[in-house]
Design a protein around this motif. Structure first.
Motif, PDB file in Angstrom:
ATOM      1  N   ARG A 142       0.832  -1.199   0.000  1.00 27.03           N
ATOM      2  CA  ARG A 142       0.000   0.000   0.000  1.00 27.03           C
ATOM      3  C   ARG A 142       0.872   1.256   0.000  1.00 27.03           C
ATOM      4  N   LYS A 143       1.951   1.237   0.768  1.00 28.58           N
ATOM      5  CA  LYS A 143       2.846   2.396   0.812  1.00 28.58           C
ATOM      6  C   LYS A 143       3.540   2.602  -0.532  1.00 28.58           C
ATOM      7  N   ALA A 144       3.925   1.496  -1.177  1.00 30.71           N
ATOM      8  CA  ALA A 144       4.552   1.610  -2.499  1.00 30.71           C
ATOM      9  C   ALA A 144       3.572   2.218  -3.498  1.00 30.71           C
ATOM     10  N   LEU A 145       2.335   1.740  -3.485  1.00 31.88           N
ATOM     11  CA  LEU A 145       1.324   2.277  -4.393  1.00 31.88           C
ATOM     12  C   LEU A 145       1.070   3.762  -4.120  1.00 31.88           C
ATOM     13  N   ASP A 146       1.075   4.150  -2.839  1.00 34.88           N
ATOM     14  CA  ASP A 146       0.864   5.557  -2.500  1.00 34.88           C
ATOM     15  C   ASP A 146       1.976   6.432  -3.081  1.00 34.88           C
ATOM     16  N   CYS A 147       3.210   5.956  -3.004  1.00 30.87           N
ATOM     17  CA  CYS A 147       4.335   6.722  -3.562  1.00 30.87           C
ATOM     18  C   CYS A 147       4.210   6.837  -5.075  1.00 30.87           C
ATOM     19  N   PHE A 148       4.000   5.708  -5.732  1.00 34.81           N
ATOM     20  CA  PHE A 148       3.977   5.711  -7.198  1.00 34.81           C
ATOM     21  C   PHE A 148       2.723   6.394  -7.748  1.00 34.81           C
TER      22      PHE A 148
END
Length: 726
Positions: free
Chosen positions: A81-87
């Motif tokens: 979820r954190k990776a998706l938020d960044c990208f």
């Protein structure tokens, strides 16, 4: 630092991708680096603009993606979820930085319904930590801003609009962009409208909106905001009784009562908070906050009506809650600190030293809940403040040393809490500055500058506390310059003071003090500049110092210091240009400073002495005599027995010896012969009375007759203890 952390995290990601060594991204050190990068990489060092750079989001996105692939279960899902938020932030401006396997997922997310997007924004808002995580907050604001207005269901729309209000206000508090505060208030109004449209109780939304309006009022002094806050607060408490909403309304009434000097508003606020405290159970964590609000509001009512019962009732209320909570209650530390605060309010307004001593004792003995470093830091910071206040009264270095030790403890107890740590560093800088000025220690003054610089570095450049830390830095650097003469320090002090004023909105209660700092630095700096440039800076210093004095009440204690510096700057320009209007303005500024009744005695003495010394330059002997007369009257207060022996000796040796003769000479020139004799006798009486009270060293007597020496000390101490008794 951001570039170093970015490179370190990127190296970990590359190593994991090449070798599959999961420890590279799962180690505690890796997580710490990621947290620090997110915290430190929120400002462009060139412009000061608060924004997260794409390169940082790219590295953080890959870091969390790698952690997702390296672990399963809830932990892996959270990192995904954190990776998706960044990208997601990079998808439109820089799609080339988004991994192919995530582009499809993000594109699908972009096509979600407004309700789904709003829920995602709410999730991000709940995940915000204490470290000013700008990219998460920006993403939450973006999602909620996009989704909230288009949600068809009125109830869901009101929830999303309220969440947008909270997110925008959080961003304003962290980064200081006024447009966020204004947008938060508009979103709050829309949330209330949507709730009413859905037929839902809007009390929470009304209460939140009232809080934000009160905050903007405190920044801008716009009476319309505080009137609206009170109106909304009354709507929020109509119907079902809610103590949180009642307390909120009381604080709005307090703000309006202080602004308009309205006793009725303050009376209503006191009664509401008394009821809230009485009805709050001892197990409720809100009890301490409501008790603290009651103490503050009763102190405000005292400031308006000067009824000592307000201060006494505040102390009694805290004592009663302490008794109600019992000796082993988990909230006991907070209640004791609130009692300490009530005693502090009483000391500040009455000078009652027993209250200050009791406040210090309570603060020292208050237990700390195990494992709560924030609580320990708060207690130590309160102790620092109390001990510095007692030092200012008695000038005992022991108090100041202990205050500095407490401030250092507060800093040590907050290693990872940037905002709190910055505040404690600023307070430590104040203590070190005070000791450095008292002892002449350049090491203390240098340490004060280091602490103040660290506080500035920890706060976002546009944060609401940043301006205060900059002003503190300006004072610390200026005082180090005063002891070392390093020109570069004067330039740094001016830069910090200017930025502090620029970041402080008009109408803010702290602006006059920050203008004072800027004016003093400009005034002192003009003397080391070429003549033309120096003239311009002195003229600006006078304008700034005049503005600082004009923006506070005429009876405000701090105004005396502003007027003294204004007088000194005007007299400096008189010496340069010879304009008698400047000399007259200097005399008037010093006499006005001496007339500020609630100002510190030392400042009033200095003002009246400057008044006496300035007037003879233009042969105004009557004015000089008046100034010296006030100085002599103030001298006895200044050298009173509440000072330590060293403090009294310093005052008398520095100022007491010559002031009476200068006053007598001015009186003779003014034709006031009787006053001339009286001044000499008054000066001699001050010196003799203090000499008797100061006493002498009994060491030699003790060698001959120790019993007699002990008796003499006891009698002297008993006589000294009678000072101030009626």
């Amino acid at each position: 630092m951001g570039e170093r952390l970015t490179a370190a995290l990127l190296a970990r990601v590359n190593t994991y991708i090449r070798s599959g060594d999961a420890s590279q991204v799962l180690a505690d050190e890796a997580v710490a680096e990621a947290v620090e990068l997110r915290r430190t990489a929120t400002a462009d060092p060139a412009s000061g603009t608060v924004t997260v750079r794409y390169s940082v989001l790219h590295v953080l996105g890959w870091f969390h993606w790698c952690r997702h692939t390296a672990q399963s279960g809830p932990a892996g899902t959270a990192d995904l979820r954190k990776a998706l938020d960044c990208f997601a932030v990079l998808l439109l401006p820089r799609p080339d930085l988004v991994p192919e396997q995530l582009s499809a997922v993000l594109s699908a997310e972009a096509r979600r319904t407004p309700e789904e997007t709003g829920r995602d924004g709410l999730r991000l808002l709940r995940e915000l930590g204490p470290d000013h995580d700008r990219y998460l907050l920006d993403h939450a604001v973006g999602l909620l801003r996009t989704a909230a207005p288009t949600i068809s269901d009125a109830e869901a729309r009101s929830d999303s609009l309220n969440a947008l209000t909270v997110a925008l206000h959080q961003r304003f508090e962290w980064f200081g962009n006024v447009s966020d505060e204004n947008e938060a208030i508009e979103a709050g109004r829309a949330a209330v409208t949507a709730a009413v449209e859905a037929g839902l109780p809007a009390r929470t939304f009304l209460s939140n909106l009232a809080v934000y309006l009160r905050g903007r009022f405190q920044r801008t002094s716009d009476a319309g905001d505080i009137d609206e806050a009170v109106h909304l607060g009354r709507q929020a408490v109509t119907g079902a009784r809610n103590l949180a909403h009642l307390s909120m309304l009381a604080l709005a009434l307090r703000a309006r009562g202080e602004h308009r000097a309205s006793v009725s508003d303050l009376d209503e606020a006191v009664e509401m908070l008394k009821a809230a405290v009485a009805e709050t159970g001892t197990a409720d964590s809100a009890l301490v906050k409501r008790l603290g609000n009651l103490v503050s509001v009763q102190s405000s009512r005292f400031d308006l009506g000067h009824d000592p019962e307000d201060l006494d009732h505040a102390v009694t209320a805290a004592q009663e809650v302490l008794e109600r909570a019992g000796p082993d209650h988990p909230h006991r530390p907070g209640i004791i600190w609130t009692l300490s605060d009530a005693l502090l309010h009483r000391y500040e307004r009455t000078g009652d030293e027993d209250s200050l001593a009791a406040a210090i004792d309570h603060c020292r003995t208050a237990p700390t809940t195990p494992g709560t470093s924030a609580e320990a830091a708060s207690r130590l910071s309160q102790l620092d403040r109390l001990l510095r206040l007692r030092y200012l009264r008695h000038e005992e270095l022991t108090d100041l040393n202990q205050a500095i030790a407490a401030a250092e403890g507060a800093v040590s107890a907050t290693p990872g809490q940037a905002s709190a740590r910055a505040g404690y560093l600023s307070k430590l800088a104040v203590g070190l500055r005070t000791r450095g000025n008292r002892t002449g220690s350049v090491a203390d003054l240098s340490a004060a500058v280091d602490a103040a610089r660290a506080a500035v570095a920890l706060q976002p450049p546009r944060g609401t506390d940043h301006a205060g830390h900059l002003s503190n830095l300006a004072s610390a650097v200026f005082e180090l310059y005063d002891h070392t003469g390093q020109a570069a320090l004067l330039d740094e002090a001016l830069d910090a003071a200017r930025r502090s004023v620029e970041l402080t909105p008009a109408g803010d209660v702290t602006r006059p003090g920050r203008l004072l700092n800027l004016g003093v630095v400009l005034w002192r700096r003009h003397g080391v500049l070429p003549a033309h440039t120096g003239k311009a800076e002195l003229d600006e210093a006078i304008r700034v110092l005049q503005a600082s004095a004009d923006q506070v009440r005429t009876d405000a204690p701090g105004r005396a210091l502003m007027l003294i510096n204004l007088g000194l700057a005007r007299f400096e320009r008189f010496r340069r240009d010879g304009d008698s209007a400047d000399a007259q303005a200097a005399i008037e500024a010093h006499s006005a400073a001496a007339a500020v009744g609630h100002a510190v005695s030392a400042i009033r003495f200095e003002a009246s002495r400057q008044w006496g010394e300035t007037a003879p330059i233009t042969r105004q002997w009557a004015a000089a005599t008046d100034g010296y007369e006030v100085a002599l009257d103030t001298l006895l207060l200044l050298a009173s027995l509440h000072l330590s022996r060293a403090g009294r000796e310093r005052v008398l040796s520095a100022d007491g010896v010559m002031i009476a003769s200068d006053a007598a000479a001015a009186a003779l020139q003014a034709g006031r012969t009787v006053d001339s004799v009286r001044f000499l006798e008054q000066g001699r009486a001050v010196l003799w009375s203090q000499s008797l009270h100061l006493g002498t060293d009994t060491t030699r007597l003790a060698r001959v007759d120790s019993a007699l020496a002990d008796r003499l000390v006891r009698v002297r101490d008993e006589l000294n203890s009678l000072d101030g008794e009626q």
